[in-house]
Design a protein around this motif. Structure first.
Motif: not given
Length: 194
Positions: A67-91
């Motif tokens: 809601x805060x970044x104005x995308x769908x829940x699926x898009x937000x979930x996919x983006x967060x997963x990608x950020x984790x998998x890419x190592x941008x989010x370390x934990x």
């Protein structure tokens, strides 16, 4: 928190995904080389907004982030997963007030170490109680270590007994911390991410 744990506790399964961490039961024997880390993908404005939100509130739900970044829940979930998998989010973790948690003495400790001994020294420093940040740096010393201990007696013991007994440590200097201010992201102070 893993989705299974949230389900066990009857919580909404709409939280940020956990980081991929190696199993604690993984064998210590040398195995095949880890897969090479893929090159960093550029972050767009939405990725940077998601990172700011999660840095401010690591417990934010997927729905709230979307809601805060104005995308769908699926898009937000996919983006967060990608950020984790890419190592941008370390934990995901909690910011701790060390004094209220019984760690009333804090210090930065600078170390000069034997040339080419960084990996060995890093492993030993990581095992120290209260060590929260370790950095290999340039300048007048080689390593900067941040520690939190219950009191000055424990700090003295840590430096004089544990750190100075590491064979690769040539010298140390202890800088007591009198007061700390966490400069993490806040809604009133936007931070730019590269």
């Amino acid at each position: 928190m893993a989705a299974e744990q949230m389900a066990d506790r009857g919580e909404e399964q709409d939280r940020t995904p956990p980081t991929a961490t190696p199993s604690a039961a993984a064998p210590a024997s040398p195995g095949p080389e880890p897969a090479p880390v893929p090159p960093a993908r550029p972050l767009d404005a939405i990725d940077r907004d998601i990172l700011r939100i999660l840095q401010t509130d690591g417990r934010a739900s997927i729905r709230s982030v979307a809601e805060r970044v104005h995308v769908s829940r699926a898009n937000a979930y996919a983006r967060i997963n990608r950020l984790v998998e890419d190592g941008v989010i370390r934990g995901f973790g909690a910011r701790v007030d060390h004094e209220r948690a019984g760690q009333g003495a804090s210090a930065y400790i600078t170390l000069k170490i034997v040339q080419n001994s960084w990996r060995t020294v890093r492993e030993q420093l990581q095992a120290l109680p209260g060590a929260t940040h370790i950095a290999l740096v340039s300048g007048d010393f080689d390593v900067l270590l941040l520690v939190h201990t219950p009191d000055n007696r424990a700090l003295r013991e840590l430096v004089l007994t544990r750190i100075q007994s590491i064979p690769e440590v040539l010298s140390t200097r202890t800088l007591l911390v009198f007061e700390e201010t966490d400069l993490g992201p806040r809604p009133d102070r936007p931070a730019e991410l590269a």
